[in-house]
Design an enzyme around this catalytic site. Sequence first.
Site, PDB file in Angstrom:
ATOM      1  N   ASP A 337      58.061  68.033  84.011  1.00  0.00           N
ATOM      2  CA  ASP A 337      57.866  68.790  82.781  1.00  0.00           C
ATOM      3  C   ASP A 337      56.778  68.085  81.971  1.00  0.00           C
ATOM      4  O   ASP A 337      55.839  67.496  82.516  1.00  0.00           O
ATOM      5  CB  ASP A 337      59.222  68.881  82.047  1.00  0.00           C
ATOM      6  N   ARG A 414      55.196  71.031  65.718  1.00  0.00           N
ATOM      7  CA  ARG A 414      55.485  70.075  66.807  1.00  0.00           C
ATOM      8  C   ARG A 414      54.233  69.237  67.114  1.00  0.00           C
ATOM      9  O   ARG A 414      53.850  69.065  68.254  1.00  0.00           O
ATOM     10  CB  ARG A 414      55.974  70.795  68.053  1.00  0.00           C
ATOM     11  N   LYS A 447      55.342  75.989  84.875  1.00  0.00           N
ATOM     12  CA  LYS A 447      56.066  76.400  83.667  1.00  0.00           C
ATOM     13  C   LYS A 447      55.051  76.491  82.544  1.00  0.00           C
ATOM     14  O   LYS A 447      54.399  75.496  82.210  1.00  0.00           O
ATOM     15  CB  LYS A 447      57.139  75.356  83.360  1.00  0.00           C
ATOM     16  N   TRP A 448      54.921  77.669  81.942  1.00  0.00           N
ATOM     17  CA  TRP A 448      53.985  77.897  80.835  1.00  0.00           C
ATOM     18  C   TRP A 448      54.805  77.843  79.552  1.00  0.00           C
ATOM     19  O   TRP A 448      55.524  78.782  79.235  1.00  0.00           O
ATOM     20  CB  TRP A 448      53.316  79.259  81.006  1.00  0.00           C
ATOM     21  N   ASP A 449      54.661  76.730  78.841  1.00  0.00           N
ATOM     22  CA  ASP A 449      55.453  76.525  77.633  1.00  0.00           C
ATOM     23  C   ASP A 449      54.608  76.870  76.407  1.00  0.00           C
ATOM     24  O   ASP A 449      53.379  77.014  76.500  1.00  0.00           O
ATOM     25  CB  ASP A 449      55.900  75.054  77.595  1.00  0.00           C
ATOM     26  N   MET A 450      55.225  76.967  75.251  1.00  0.00           N
ATOM     27  CA  MET A 450      54.522  77.347  74.022  1.00  0.00           C
ATOM     28  C   MET A 450      55.433  76.990  72.863  1.00  0.00           C
ATOM     29  O   MET A 450      56.456  77.627  72.683  1.00  0.00           O
ATOM     30  CB  MET A 450      54.310  78.862  74.088  1.00  0.00           C
ATOM     31  N   ASN A 451      55.051  75.946  72.115  1.00  0.00           N
ATOM     32  CA  ASN A 451      56.041  75.334  71.237  1.00  0.00           C
ATOM     33  C   ASN A 451      55.803  75.400  69.738  1.00  0.00           C
ATOM     34  O   ASN A 451      56.256  74.525  69.008  1.00  0.00           O
ATOM     35  CB  ASN A 451      56.242  73.871  71.666  1.00  0.00           C
ATOM     36  N   ASP A 518      66.620  76.350  75.107  1.00  0.00           N
ATOM     37  CA  ASP A 518      66.726  74.898  75.299  1.00  0.00           C
ATOM     38  C   ASP A 518      68.180  74.462  75.203  1.00  0.00           C
ATOM     39  O   ASP A 518      68.513  73.322  75.498  1.00  0.00           O
ATOM     40  CB  ASP A 518      65.921  74.161  74.223  1.00  0.00           C
TER      41      ASP A 518
HETATM   42  C1  DGJ Z   1      60.171  72.859  75.138  1.00  0.00           C
HETATM   43  C2  DGJ Z   1      60.857  73.402  76.341  1.00  0.00           C
HETATM   44  O1  DGJ Z   1      61.745  74.402  75.977  1.00  0.00           O
HETATM   45  C3  DGJ Z   1      61.564  72.285  77.084  1.00  0.00           C
HETATM   46  O2  DGJ Z   1      62.237  72.798  78.202  1.00  0.00           O
HETATM   47  C4  DGJ Z   1      60.548  71.257  77.497  1.00  0.00           C
HETATM   48  O3  DGJ Z   1      59.665  71.823  78.424  1.00  0.00           O
HETATM   49  C5  DGJ Z   1      59.779  70.768  76.285  1.00  0.00           C
HETATM   50  N1  DGJ Z   1      59.222  71.849  75.547  1.00  0.00           N
HETATM   51  C6  DGJ Z   1      58.698  69.826  76.705  1.00  0.00           C
HETATM   52  O4  DGJ Z   1      57.885  69.464  75.671  1.00  0.00           O
END
Ligand code: DGJ
Length: 701
Positions: A337, A414, A447-451, A518
């Site tokens: 990850d 973040r 995995k394409w994440d976006m926070n 999460d």
């Molecule tokens: C948020 C994701 O929901 C988590 O599963 C993990 O990938 C973190 N970001 C990593 O920064």
Amino acid sequence: MPILYHKGLFILQTDATAYTFGLNQAGLLAHSYWGRRLPYADDYPAPANPGAWGPFNNPAHLTPEEYPGYEDMKYIDPCLKCTFADGVRDVSPRFESFEADAETLRIHLRDEHYPLRVTLHYRLIPQYDLIERWATLTNLGDVPITLERVFSAQWHLPVGDRYRLTHLHGRWFDEMHIERTPLARGLTVLESRRLTSSHHHYPWFALDAGSADEESGAVWFGLLDWSGNWKIAAEVTDYASTRVNIGINDWDFAWQLGAGESFETPPTLAGFSAAGFGAASRALHNYVRDHILPHSDVPHKVFYNSWEATLFDVVFETQAELATRAADLGAEMFMIDDGWYKGRFSQTTGLGDWTPDERKFPGGLERLIKHVNDLGMDFGLWLEPEMVNPDSDLYRAHPDWVIHYPTRERRLGRDALHLNLARADVQDHLIESLDHLLSRYNIRYAKWDMNRNVSEPGWPDAPGEPRELWVRYVQGLYRVWRTLREKHPQVIWQSCSGGGGRTDLAMLRYSDVIWISDNSHAARRLSIQEGFSLMFPAAAMQTWVTDQGAEIPLRFRFHAAMCGMLGIGADIRKWDTQQSDEACTLIAQYKDLRPLIQFGDLYRLRPADQNGFTALQYMSKDQSTGVLFAFCTYIPQHEPSLTLRVRGLRPDHLYTIEGFEGVRSGTAWMNLDLQFGLYGGLGTFGSTIRRIAQVEKKHHV
Ligand code: DGJ
């Protein structure tokens, strides 16, 4: 013939439903029917005509128009609002012509005075009992028109004001609560203004008369095929008609439609179920699996994700050790990850620089990938393409690439800023850097994440109207993802936005699975998973067993995660032999059940939300085999017994159900209250899996 034009009425018929509208005596395109398919064309009602003039409205106010413009003395919520070059803000789309074939219909409307064409598109999806609608706006003149609201459609329900709205809401770590509430008079608005579809509300709705349940009752439902700002506005008018507007949110939206240009809305998909919420969900599940998901026929691999075990402390040695252990448990894919790329030692650095960190992975990722592949597993990698940390090479080189206003602080979410994917140069950069990564390494899963969600939504050097950002960003996102998919068709993608912050139909065209939360505490997960299941199939639902809720038996945590596409995210280095052995057995059992879960029909037997005893069942498409999952999260002291009934069996076929005596007909099993033991059987945090199997008639007496 699914689409008929009969006595001035457009009749759109799916296998079991029908949707009709036509021109009324006032020349307005008015809705007339949505419900069960009727035997004859003459059975359908004519479109409603305007009633008498009433004080403070005009008659057209009440007309259930298919695509009302903002005009006239009509005060209902319109689909379309714009400003013409001379400042006129009133739009009158009137019927001009139509084109139809067996399953598509295009209705052309044109403003009475201005050169604006509105084309309403209808596409029938007969075997799934679904209808898709969208609209195209075309400027036929030579001066720009400013669009301020362009919804995809207005869906009309049978006249009445006693509907109940079912929708999903939540927040980060607490997604997809199912809420059922009487629809009040006036406007009920669900929306996102966050640039993503968001954790907070989901672009899906269902309406019923208040009494529909999983198996029975009329349910009208719909969703929006879009991953950006969206709006659902359900209106019960002053004269008790109910309609639902759905489309791109008009909040802070504007679009400059130049001479000769067109603007196309995203589609909305909707359906009618005469057999409750279960049938409504299954229609969506089948359609999504058969026509939307990119790799829906490929069994999804059981994966291990190291995020919760190692966070940013990602180095070759620990990842290799985790991979070895994951392979021993039976995992088929190993993914790293966050934390693998240049400078990523905490969440404050590195985002944007998509090359492996030399200190963590000297020479690159090859050594780890070889180790993973030698263990017989595929390798997967985490990415967050839309974000950039100010402390990154990318930001130092291109500070103007983020969404911002020059006079305002660039607020961090973040610790990151938001790259402006509306810009073609940003899109090109992402395509090039991610293509390089996917080409260099043997990556089978990404995995394409976006926070974060957007703030200061400025686009200082926008070529035109800066408020187009809301739409052009999403179009840019789709372009990047689509291009990478085309170049690397073998990659299975997971979409994640801090969990379920981007759970929408359009995402499923790009990502095969969605990481829905999460929060992987097994008790809460059951209801999050149930919320997701109202919209999308288990095939698209990524689940993990982690260390969250470690006080709950491992078996329960696995059983909950086995209801979707199973992954493991616990620190498996800390599992003792007994836990590892149990996990091995459960993973092997999951692989055996996986075809039922990924490809079968879902029946929600007992609701999870706020319920101590919950159960669901998957049946194979031919109804010959199935599996039932039952969970107790909390049982009050004096609960006499826990019972449930299975569903989805063929009435006259014979079946056995694991743990219950006898060979019985489907009818019998579906009408028996199956008892689950309480203490000593299923207790608090007890769970069970029961196979359902069809048997040959000869075994029966
Ligand atoms: C948020 C994701 O929901 C988590 O599963 C993990 O990938 C973190 N970001 C990593 O920064």
